[in-house]
Structure formats: C-alpha cells, structure tokens
Motif scaffolding. Structure first.
Motif, PDB file in Angstrom:
ATOM      1  N   GLY A   9       0.903  -1.220  -0.012  1.00 16.65           N
ATOM      2  CA  GLY A   9       0.065  -0.018   0.062  1.00 16.65           C
ATOM      3  C   GLY A   9       0.919   1.198  -0.159  1.00 16.65           C
ATOM      4  N   ALA A  55       3.904   2.557  -5.242  1.00 16.93           N
ATOM      5  CA  ALA A  55       3.334   1.606  -6.632  1.00 16.93           C
ATOM      6  C   ALA A  55       2.149   1.065  -6.519  1.00 16.93           C
ATOM      7  CB  ALA A  55       4.586   0.586  -6.821  1.00 16.93           C
ATOM      8  N   ASP A 100       0.981  -4.467   4.797  1.00 17.03           N
ATOM      9  CA  ASP A 100       1.125  -4.785   6.561  1.00 17.03           C
ATOM     10  C   ASP A 100       1.229  -3.461   7.245  1.00 17.03           C
ATOM     11  OD1 ASP A 100       3.625  -4.027   5.679  1.00 17.03           O
ATOM     12  OD2 ASP A 100       4.777  -5.880   6.327  1.00 17.03           O
ATOM     13  N   ARG A 105       4.744   9.442   1.329  1.00 18.32           N
ATOM     14  CA  ARG A 105       6.034   9.093   1.847  1.00 18.32           C
ATOM     15  C   ARG A 105       6.981  10.071   1.749  1.00 18.32           C
ATOM     16  NH1 ARG A 105       5.815   4.349   4.030  1.00 18.32           N
ATOM     17  NH2 ARG A 105       5.000   3.253   2.262  1.00 18.32           N
ATOM     18  N   LYS A 142      10.044  15.586   5.404  1.00 25.50           N
ATOM     19  CA  LYS A 142      10.271  16.896   5.172  1.00 25.50           C
ATOM     20  C   LYS A 142       9.271  17.787   5.891  1.00 25.50           C
ATOM     21  CE  LYS A 142      11.858  15.885   0.307  1.00 25.50           C
ATOM     22  NZ  LYS A 142      11.421  14.183   0.297  1.00 25.50           N
ATOM     23  N   VAL A 162       1.327 -10.196   3.891  1.00 23.00           N
ATOM     24  CA  VAL A 162       1.064 -11.509   3.233  1.00 23.00           C
ATOM     25  C   VAL A 162       2.471 -12.377   3.428  1.00 23.00           C
ATOM     26  CG1 VAL A 162       1.318 -12.095   0.567  1.00 23.00           C
ATOM     27  CG2 VAL A 162       0.017 -10.257   1.214  1.00 23.00           C
ATOM     28  N   ARG A 193      10.571   5.182   7.833  1.00 25.54           N
ATOM     29  CA  ARG A 193       9.692   4.333   6.505  1.00 25.54           C
ATOM     30  C   ARG A 193       8.401   4.776   6.598  1.00 25.54           C
ATOM     31  NH1 ARG A 193      11.773   3.376   1.503  1.00 25.54           N
ATOM     32  NH2 ARG A 193      10.014   2.434   0.163  1.00 25.54           N
ATOM     33  N   ARG A 231      12.317  -5.189   0.002  1.00 22.22           N
ATOM     34  CA  ARG A 231      11.660  -6.347   0.640  1.00 22.22           C
ATOM     35  C   ARG A 231      11.428  -7.394  -0.346  1.00 22.22           C
ATOM     36  NH1 ARG A 231       7.376  -3.668   4.645  1.00 22.22           N
ATOM     37  NH2 ARG A 231       7.327  -6.037   5.537  1.00 22.22           N
ATOM     38  N   ASP A 238      10.295   0.182  -5.514  1.00 26.46           N
ATOM     39  CA  ASP A 238      11.675  -0.206  -4.910  1.00 26.46           C
ATOM     40  C   ASP A 238      12.281  -1.668  -5.273  1.00 26.46           C
ATOM     41  OD1 ASP A 238      11.424   2.541  -4.137  1.00 26.46           O
ATOM     42  OD2 ASP A 238      11.582   2.194  -2.234  1.00 26.46           O
ATOM     43  N   TRP A 297      10.201   8.038  -5.581  1.00 27.87           N
ATOM     44  CA  TRP A 297       8.641   8.086  -5.410  1.00 27.87           C
ATOM     45  C   TRP A 297       8.016   8.145  -6.674  1.00 27.87           C
ATOM     46  CZ3 TRP A 297       5.089   7.549  -1.792  1.00 27.87           C
ATOM     47  CH2 TRP A 297       4.023   7.953  -1.965  1.00 27.87           C
ATOM     48  N   TRP A 353      13.350  13.910  -6.575  1.00 20.44           N
ATOM     49  CA  TRP A 353      13.448  15.424  -5.855  1.00 20.44           C
ATOM     50  C   TRP A 353      14.067  15.173  -4.494  1.00 20.44           C
ATOM     51  CZ3 TRP A 353       8.810  13.916  -5.855  1.00 20.44           C
ATOM     52  CH2 TRP A 353       7.815  14.007  -4.394  1.00 20.44           C
TER      53      TRP A 353
HETATM   54  C1  LIG Z   1      10.840   9.582   4.585  1.00 23.45           C
HETATM   55  C2  LIG Z   1      11.128   9.310   3.123  1.00 23.45           C
HETATM   56  C3  LIG Z   1      11.112  10.107   2.343  1.00 23.45           C
HETATM   57  C4  LIG Z   1      11.306   9.864   0.875  1.00 23.45           C
HETATM   58  N1  LIG Z   1      11.380  11.079  -0.004  1.00 23.45           N
HETATM   59  C5  LIG Z   1      11.569  10.873  -1.167  1.00 23.45           C
HETATM   60  C6  LIG Z   1      11.803  11.850  -2.246  1.00 23.45           C
HETATM   61  O1  LIG Z   1      11.861  13.111  -1.785  1.00 23.45           O
HETATM   62  N2  LIG Z   1      11.807  11.798  -3.314  1.00 23.45           N
HETATM   63  C7  LIG Z   1      11.773  10.504  -3.996  1.00 23.45           C
HETATM   64  O2  LIG Z   1      11.997  10.276  -5.171  1.00 23.45           O
HETATM   65  N3  LIG Z   1      11.754   9.484  -3.107  1.00 23.45           N
HETATM   66  C8  LIG Z   1      11.534   9.618  -1.775  1.00 23.45           C
HETATM   67  N4  LIG Z   1      11.459   8.449  -0.957  1.00 23.45           N
HETATM   68  C9  LIG Z   1      11.582   7.127  -1.668  1.00 23.45           C
HETATM   69  C10 LIG Z   1      10.337   6.596  -2.083  1.00 23.45           C
HETATM   70  O3  LIG Z   1       9.401   6.806  -0.758  1.00 23.45           O
HETATM   71  C11 LIG Z   1      10.166   5.399  -2.305  1.00 23.45           C
HETATM   72  O4  LIG Z   1      10.942   5.273  -3.496  1.00 23.45           O
HETATM   73  C12 LIG Z   1       8.883   4.758  -2.595  1.00 23.45           C
HETATM   74  O5  LIG Z   1       7.839   4.706  -1.480  1.00 23.45           O
HETATM   75  C13 LIG Z   1       8.714   3.351  -3.168  1.00 23.45           C
HETATM   76  O6  LIG Z   1       7.326   3.069  -3.495  1.00 23.45           O
HETATM   77  P1  LIG Z   1       6.755   1.382  -3.274  1.00 23.45           P
HETATM   78  O7  LIG Z   1       5.542   1.344  -3.684  1.00 23.45           O
HETATM   79  O8  LIG Z   1       8.122   0.500  -4.132  1.00 23.45           O
HETATM   80  O9  LIG Z   1       7.292   1.137  -1.768  1.00 23.45           O
HETATM   81  P2  LIG Z   1       6.672   1.938  -0.635  1.00 23.45           P
HETATM   82  O10 LIG Z   1       6.007   3.115  -0.875  1.00 23.45           O
HETATM   83  O11 LIG Z   1       7.423   1.466   0.577  1.00 23.45           O
HETATM   84  O12 LIG Z   1       5.265   0.639  -0.179  1.00 23.45           O
HETATM   85  C14 LIG Z   1       5.399  -0.736   0.092  1.00 23.45           C
HETATM   86  C15 LIG Z   1       4.244  -1.117   0.854  1.00 23.45           C
HETATM   87  O13 LIG Z   1       4.281  -2.653   0.866  1.00 23.45           O
HETATM   88  C16 LIG Z   1       3.923  -3.111   2.130  1.00 23.45           C
HETATM   89  N5  LIG Z   1       4.305  -4.375   2.532  1.00 23.45           N
HETATM   90  C17 LIG Z   1       5.604  -4.755   2.275  1.00 23.45           C
HETATM   91  N6  LIG Z   1       5.855  -5.983   2.526  1.00 23.45           N
HETATM   92  C18 LIG Z   1       4.420  -6.538   2.668  1.00 23.45           C
HETATM   93  C19 LIG Z   1       3.891  -7.607   2.718  1.00 23.45           C
HETATM   94  N7  LIG Z   1       4.748  -8.979   2.863  1.00 23.45           N
HETATM   95  N8  LIG Z   1       2.900  -7.913   3.245  1.00 23.45           N
HETATM   96  C20 LIG Z   1       1.637  -6.674   2.961  1.00 23.45           C
HETATM   97  N9  LIG Z   1       2.312  -5.519   2.576  1.00 23.45           N
HETATM   98  C21 LIG Z   1       3.773  -5.253   2.595  1.00 23.45           C
HETATM   99  C22 LIG Z   1       4.320  -1.965   2.989  1.00 23.45           C
HETATM  100  O14 LIG Z   1       3.734  -1.829   4.348  1.00 23.45           O
HETATM  101  C23 LIG Z   1       3.873  -0.581   2.194  1.00 23.45           C
HETATM  102  O15 LIG Z   1       2.726  -0.346   2.549  1.00 23.45           O
HETATM  103  C24 LIG Z   1      11.400   8.806   0.356  1.00 23.45           C
HETATM  104  C25 LIG Z   1      11.238   7.545   1.187  1.00 23.45           C
HETATM  105  C26 LIG Z   1      11.251   7.569   2.711  1.00 23.45           C
HETATM  106  C27 LIG Z   1      11.108   6.463   3.508  1.00 23.45           C
END
Ligand SMILES: Cc1cc2nc3c(=O)[nH]c(=O)nc-3n(C[C@H](O)[C@H](O)[C@H](O)COP(=O)(O)OP(=O)(O)OC[C@H]3O[C@@H](n4cnc5c(N)ncnc54)[C@H](O)[C@@H]3O)c2cc1C
Ligand code: FES
Length: 509
Positions: free
Chosen positions: A136, A139, A161, A169, A174, A207, A255, A365, A398, A416, A444
């Motif tokens: 959640g 992506a 989870d 995020r 910020k 999961v 995170r 992950r 990611d 992001w 950014w």
């Molecule tokens: C504090 C912070 C600031 C950031 N600032 C920037 C920025 O300024 N610019 C930028 O480009 N990027 C930034 N990023 C990076 C950006 O947030 C990530 O690249 C982005 O969130 C990745 O998206 P995602 O969907 O892959 O993962 P996430 O957004 O982390 O989402 C993953 C989801 O999967 C869930 N999950 C994982 N494993 C399981 C499981 N087994 N069962 C159920 N659920 C599960 C998690 O709970 C979460 O909901 C920042 C990150 C953080 C932490």
C-alpha cells in the motif's frame, strides 16, 4: 506545498487574447473570475487549464510545454492540456480545463469543463476478474488508481502490512517531520476513496506467501486471497545498523507514518539529536529537526555527503547548506555503540543524544518474491512490461529491477515518482495493454528552502559539467560518461531540468 495566490494575476482570459500574442509552444498566465488559468498553444490549438499543479500547487506557467501536455517545474508531473488528466505522477488528480473559442484572431476562455481520462484502445482479451496488489505504498496505490481510472470493473484487493493506508511518504522526512504539514495532508486519499472506488484496502495484512501455480496469496493469519493478476509492490525497509543499543527506544528509523510520528513525539522533548547517515533521508531528517530547534549532529563514514550520487561539488554545497543551518557533521567517522543519552564514535568521540535517527539506506523487501520462486537479482527481476517470470505476476517500485532502455542496463531505483509510474504501467499491462516502462528516472530532495531535482541515472561518470553556480543555488550539473549525459541534478533550474528530461526520453542506449 505552496498556497495559490488569493488574487489571480494577469489578463482576464474570458475577454480574449490575440492569437498573435501567443506563439506556438507559448504559455500565458491569466485568470477567469477568481481562477488562475494557464493559456497554452500547441500548433493551431489553444488550451486553457488550471495554472497550478494538483500535486503541491507548483506553478505550471513556469514549467514546460511538450506537445499537448504541460510538465510541472517542481516534481515533473505531466498533464494533458486536452483533458486535464495527470499523465505522469507525482500528480494523481486531474487539473481543471476550460473550453476555448477562437474567433476574429482571438482566443476566448469560456466554461470550465470536467477532466476526463485519455481514451486508450481497449486491450485484446478479457479483463482479469481479480487483481491483488501486495503493498500500500507509491506503486501499489498508483496501480489501483490507474485500474479504476481505466474503468476496470473487476475486484481490487490491496494488502498492506502497514497500519496506515497509502501516504505521501516523501513528506514524512520533510514538512510533516518539520511540523509544517498537518496530518490530514499525509494520506494520498481519504478512507472514502477506497469505498467509493471498490478498492478492498486491507491494512495490517501481511502477506506471508504466494502460490504462483494456484494463483493465491496467503496472509500471516492463514487466510487466502485468490488472484488472476498480482502486483508485487512491497517497497523497501530501512537498514538498522547492528550496534549495541540499536534497539533502544530513542533510536529510530524512518519509513512509515508511524515511524515519522514516533520521531515527532520524541522531538517534542529532545534537545540533541544524532542522525546516522548523510544520505537524502538522513539529511532531510536533519533539516526537519533543525526546524524544530533541536541541535543536530550527523555522523557518516563518507568524506562528503551525497558525493556518490551527486559528486563532490554538490556534496560540498549540501554540507555547507546544512552547516549554515547549524548542523554539525562528524564525517569519516561512524557510531560503534548507542547508549541511553550517548552515541559512541569510532574515533573515540562521544556525542550526547536524546534522539537518534538511522538513515543508512534501505533494503528492498524481496523475501516474498524469493520464497515464491521469482527470479531475483538484487531486486525482483521483471521485463520491460514489468512482468516477472511467473505468469500473471508483475512487480513495481523499490523492489523491481527492470531493463532500462536509456542506460541499456537492468536497474533498480528507490524514487517515489518512478514507483508511481511503474505502478501505473503495471496496472495497464495487467489489463492486457502492452506498454513498456520507459520513463526516465526522476527524484527530488528538499533541504530547508533548497530543492534538488535529479533526472536520469548515473552510477558512474567520467565528467561533471556545471552550468551556473552551485554555491549560488542556481545550477544544472550534468553527469557524463563517454561524452553522453546520463543524468542532471539542478537547483532552481527547473525548465532546464525538464528539457534535459525530454532530451533523455528520446535517447536509447
Ligand atoms: C521518509 C522518506 C522520504 C522519501 N523522500 C523521497 C523523495 O523526496 N523523493 C523520492 O523520489 N523518493 C523519496 N523516498 C523514496 C520513496 O518513498 C520510495 O521510493 C517509494 O515509496 C517506493 O514505493 P514502493 O511502492 O515501492 O514502496 P513503499 O511506498 O514503501 O510501499 C511498500 C508497501 O508494501 C507494504 N508491504 C511490504 N511487504 C509486505 C507484505 N509482505 N505484506 C503486505 N504488505 C507489505 C508496506 O507496508 C508498504 O505499504 C522517500 C522515502 C522515505 C521513507
Ligand atoms: S507540485 Fe507539481 S509535481 Fe509536485
């Protein structure tokens, strides 16, 4: 987030603008009533749309027109001028459009019209009945939103989870952490959105395994959820250094919303913080804690902050910027032990700290994917359509390593906007479209009032060319290898950054 000016400026566009005053590819900021409106010309077409981006209200008139789209100067969202649709994240909401009438050599802006999604050709084959999204985050949410935007009528189950639904995020290190963004800004959508759009969002739903043959996932509590298509978007988790005292209650990683809130709580009484790591997250945390008047020390092994990604010039600038705001660096050093109230350093030094934040990088992950037998190579391996080797299973964000057409390499990034764009591409492909993921990576970062934008992907370079003045906060820095620009970083050179993005989009390795 910027406020829209209360009184719109520029000409009253309802009164007409001479077409001769608006060149092809030109933009004009004006207003209709109380609405700030951007008039833009593409060939003989003239469009009128809201002047502000639906992401953080970036001023679109200071962005770039590309064909019949406009790109936001701040974080490179892209909108269709014809329909207002947010074509590329980070914007996920449309902007308003107005009808434009051309007569007697003038363009008159008339009525506001509802934004509508771009009509794509229907994919061949039948749509899947059930789509399950694991994750959640950026992506996962962008995928669900795109599925419904495409009028997908089947079931969507989003399993996360986390205890919070999808959140903004990037804001967590910020404005939210600095105390400048109220909690209601943080969710990407309110609870009603999921109900109204038939998205079965299940929180605290971990999961535990995927059975690609049976096409079902099993949750930690043993319940099973079947799928026709599955999107894996499990993101990354912060690394916690294995040091004595690393699990003390004043030692945090960042995170989730809960992580950020916990730091905010601790920051209410903390006087001195130690941030471990001079990465983007570490330094954004440092800036936010300084905004709360906390003394901040940054401990990191490198010689210069961010040098590996941005090079020495930008690294020195970032260090000086933080020092100007009172941050004290302890570089070429590292912590060896954490105690209540103290951080012990490798060089024998001791720092007082009632708050410690570790910003030392993240780990994708991938355990779930690995256990399901998916191909792993420092991330989940996917093809150009973000499909893994397992039928019906896609990956985004990611965790994914995909063949990037611009570098010619399989890359994995932690940005992001990339995660959101991949979620959208995966959603389209789960519906049977065949769209290769070919966006140029963008991220950014924000430090005090200084934004740093980065376009492209350069793991190494043999030349850094600086246009402008880094210390003067007005620069475009090009990272080149063999004469080719692989990436650009910029400070207050938004149009040049957008132009570089457009140029890189056309390049293939
Ligand atoms: C504090 C912070 C600031 C950031 N600032 C920037 C920025 O300024 N610019 C930028 O480009 N990027 C930034 N990023 C990076 C950006 O947030 C990530 O690249 C982005 O969130 C990745 O998206 P995602 O969907 O892959 O993962 P996430 O957004 O982390 O989402 C993953 C989801 O999967 C869930 N999950 C994982 N494993 C399981 C499981 N087994 N069962 C159920 N659920 C599960 C998690 O709970 C979460 O909901 C920042 C990150 C953080 C932490
Ligand atoms: S304000 Fe426009 S993309 Fe962020």
């Amino acid at each position: 987030m910027a406020e829209e000016p209360s009184k719109p400026t520029g000409p009253d566009l309802s009164q007409g603008v001479a077409l001769g005053d608006l060149a092809d590819g030109g933009m004009l900021l004006g207003h209709v009533g109380d609405d700030a409106v951007l008039l833009a010309r593409h060939g003989s077409d003239v469009f009128a749309v809201s002047a502000f981006c639906s992401h953080y209200h970036g001023p679109l008139a200071e962005g770039l027109l590309v064909g019949d789209t406009v790109r936001c100067p701040w974080h490179h969202a892209c909108f269709s001028l014809r329909t207002g649709e947010p074509v590329h994240p980070p914007a996920l909401s449309p902007i308003d459009c107005w009808t434009v009438e051309q007569r007697n050599g003038k363009a008159f802006v008339k009525d506001k019209s509802a934004a509508k999604p771009i009509a794509r050709a229907k994919p061949s084959g039948t749509a899947p009945d059930k789509i399950v999204i694991v994750g959640g985050g950026a992506a996962g949410f962008a995928a669900a939103e795109m599925l419904r935007r495409q009028d997908y009528k089947g079931g969507i189950v989003m399993l996360s989870d986390d205890e919070a639904g999808p959140v903004d995020r990037p804001n967590l290190s910020k404005d939210y952490l600095a105390g400048n963004a109220p909690e209601e800004w943080i969710p990407l959508r309110g609870d009603d959105y999921y109900k109204e759009n038939g998205i079965d969002l299940r929180l605290k739903a971990s999961v535990g395994s995927i059975d690609p043959k049976a096409r079902e996932v099993t949750l930690g509590n043993g319940s099973k959820v079947p799928y026709d298509r599955l999107l894996l978007a499990t993101g990354a988790e912060p690394v916690r250094l294995q040091l004595p005292g690393a699990d003390l209650p004043h030692v945090h990683t960042l995170r989730s919303l809960a992580d950020s809130t916990a730091i905010v709580e601790r920051a209410k009484t903390a006087k001195r913080a130690v941030v471990i790591g001079a990465s983007f997250i570490g330094l954004e945390v440092a800036a936010s804690l300084r905004a709360r008047q906390i003394e901040v020390h940054v401990v990191a092994p490198e010689k210069r902050p961010m040098e590996r990604i941005l090079g020495p010039g930008m690294g020195d600038f970032v260090r000086a910027l933080h020092e100007e705001h009172g941050v004290i660096f302890h570089l070429e050093n590292s912590p060896v032990a954490l105690e209540a109230g103290q951080v012990k350093l490798k060089n024998g030094g001791v720092l007082e700290a009632d708050l410690v934040v570790m910003g030392v990088g993240v780990r994708p992950r991938i355990a779930l994917a690995e256990k399901a037998g998916l191909k792993i190579d420092r991330g989940v391996v996917a093809d150009a359509w973000l499909q893994t080797g397992a039928p019906g299973i896609f990956a985004a964000g990611d965790i994914v390593r995909w063949p990037d057409p611009h570098t010619g390499q399989a890359i994995r990034v932690e940005h992001w906007v990339v995660a959101e764009r991949q979620g959208q591409t995966a959603a389209l492909n789960m519906l049977g479209h065949r769209e290769a993921f070919d966006a140029v990576p963008f991220f950014w970062s924000q430090h005090y009032d200084v934004p740093i934008n980065y376009v492209g992907h350069a793991e190494k370079w043999d030349e850094i060319a600086v246009d402008g003045d880094i210390a003067g906060r007005d620069c475009l820095v090009r990272y080149r290898l063999g004469g080719r620009t692989l990436a650009v970083a910029s400070i207050y050179r938004d149009v040049a950054s957008l132009q570089a993005e457009v140029a890189m989009e056309k390049e293939r390795a």
